[in-house]
Design an enzyme around this catalytic site. Structure first.
Site, short mmCIF file in Angstrom:
data_model
loop_
_atom_site.label_atom_id
_atom_site.label_comp_id
_atom_site.label_asym_id
_atom_site.label_seq_id
_atom_site.Cartn_x
_atom_site.Cartn_y
_atom_site.Cartn_z
N LYS A 12 57.38 22.92 66.16
CA LYS A 12 56.98 21.60 65.32
C LYS A 12 56.89 20.83 66.85
O LYS A 12 55.79 19.59 66.54
CB LYS A 12 58.18 21.26 64.65
CG LYS A 12 58.29 21.76 63.29
CD LYS A 12 59.38 21.21 62.36
CE LYS A 12 59.67 21.94 61.18
NZ LYS A 12 60.91 21.27 60.31
N ASP A 68 61.42 17.17 57.54
CA ASP A 68 61.91 18.49 56.54
C ASP A 68 60.56 18.66 55.83
O ASP A 68 59.77 17.83 55.39
CB ASP A 68 63.04 18.24 55.73
CG ASP A 68 63.59 19.75 55.16
OD1 ASP A 68 63.86 20.17 56.14
OD2 ASP A 68 63.84 19.45 54.11
N GLY A 149 56.00 30.16 60.72
CA GLY A 149 56.29 30.19 59.20
C GLY A 149 55.37 30.71 58.08
O GLY A 149 54.80 31.95 58.61
N TYR A 150 54.91 30.02 57.13
CA TYR A 150 54.12 30.55 56.20
C TYR A 150 52.50 30.41 56.37
O TYR A 150 51.82 30.79 55.57
CB TYR A 150 54.29 30.08 54.88
CG TYR A 150 55.65 30.13 54.45
CD1 TYR A 150 56.00 31.36 53.31
CD2 TYR A 150 56.89 29.28 54.42
CE1 TYR A 150 57.25 31.49 52.87
CE2 TYR A 150 58.12 29.46 54.05
CZ TYR A 150 58.30 30.57 53.31
OH TYR A 150 59.69 30.78 52.63
P1 IMP Z 1 61.89 23.17 57.84
O1 IMP Z 1 63.26 23.08 57.06
O2 IMP Z 1 61.36 21.79 57.77
O3 IMP Z 1 62.09 23.60 59.36
O4 IMP Z 1 60.89 24.06 57.36
C1 IMP Z 1 61.34 24.95 56.30
C2 IMP Z 1 60.44 26.17 56.27
O5 IMP Z 1 59.19 25.95 55.96
C3 IMP Z 1 60.40 26.87 57.46
O6 IMP Z 1 61.22 28.06 57.52
C4 IMP Z 1 59.02 27.02 58.01
O7 IMP Z 1 58.79 28.42 58.02
C5 IMP Z 1 58.37 26.57 56.79
N1 IMP Z 1 57.29 25.59 57.70
C6 IMP Z 1 57.67 24.12 57.77
N2 IMP Z 1 56.41 23.58 58.36
C7 IMP Z 1 55.63 24.72 58.20
C8 IMP Z 1 54.02 24.69 58.52
O8 IMP Z 1 53.57 23.72 59.10
N3 IMP Z 1 53.50 25.94 58.34
C9 IMP Z 1 54.13 26.73 57.82
N4 IMP Z 1 55.32 27.05 57.41
C10 IMP Z 1 56.21 25.98 57.57
#
Ligand code: IMP
Length: 189
Positions: A12, A68, A149-150
């Site tokens: 990030k 988030d 992530g995804y």
């Molecule tokens: P967080 O709580 O904002 O860190 O994100 C929650 C989940 O969403 C994390 O496990 C990441 O795998 C996924 N995630 C957040 N941002 C992205 C992105 O830009 N691309 C893919 N997956 C994301």
């Protein structure tokens, strides 16, 4: 201008650095001596963004912003949403979550999904919220090696490639986080 980005996620921070103008310098949690994990205990994306920003302002006294993000899949009634990081269990890796998503979506015709990011900014005693949404679909298999992530299984609308097949700059122009950051930057200007 220096501002704290309340995250430990290196991906990030890298993304954000490509999105912010030069006059805004980001301090990481490490830079301010915060090494503890901030638990995301709220049940909405907005709630968790606020919680993380408030934790830093309250305990460290800095103006800061936190994001988030959740992946909302239509055929799964909006899941995993706020639980995207823990979709395959408490200590799930990115790969565990991707595999669980591929399995859940195996026979689904409707593959529509969206990423939603909320950024909470604490500045001079006030709080401001910025949201970015990116619509797309869940692919049937992983494509590409970039991102995190995804990203390998999410294809944004209007493209025939996954986020994991795009450069940071290209993803940032259309992504949920990129759109939310754009709003944050025009506010800070
Ligand atoms: P967080 O709580 O904002 O860190 O994100 C929650 C989940 O969403 C994390 O496990 C990441 O795998 C996924 N995630 C957040 N941002 C992205 C992105 O830009 N691309 C893919 N997956 C994301």
């Amino acid at each position: 201008m220096k501002i704290v980005f309340a995250t430990n996620n290196k991906n990030k921070v890298e993304e954000l650095k490509t999105l912010l103008p030069d006059h805004i310098e980001i301090l990481s949690l490490k830079d301010i001596g915060c090494t503890e994990e901030i638990e995301e205990t709220e049940d909405t994306i907005k709630g968790n963004a606020k919680l993380k920003a408030d934790y830093i302002t309250k305990n460290y006294g800095y103006d800061c912003f936190a994001d988030d993000t959740g992946l909302e899949v239509d055929a799964l009634d909006g899941a995993p949403g706020v639980y995207s990081a823990r979709y395959a269990g408490e200590d799930a890796t990115y790969e565990d979550n991707v595999q669980k998503m591929l399995a859940e979506m195996l026979n689904k015709i409707d593959r529509k999904a969206k990423f939603r990011t909320v950024i909470a900014l604490n500045l001079k005693g006030n709080q401001y919220l910025f949201e970015g949404v990116c619509e797309g679909m869940i692919l049937k298999q992983k494509q590409g090696k970039k991102g995190f992530g995804y990203d390998p299984i999410f294809q944004p609308d209007g493209f025939d490639r996954s986020f994991a097949e795009m450069s940071l700059e290209e993803k940032g122009k259309i992504s949920h986080r990129g759109l939310a950051v754009k709003k944050l930057v025009s506010f800070l200007k």
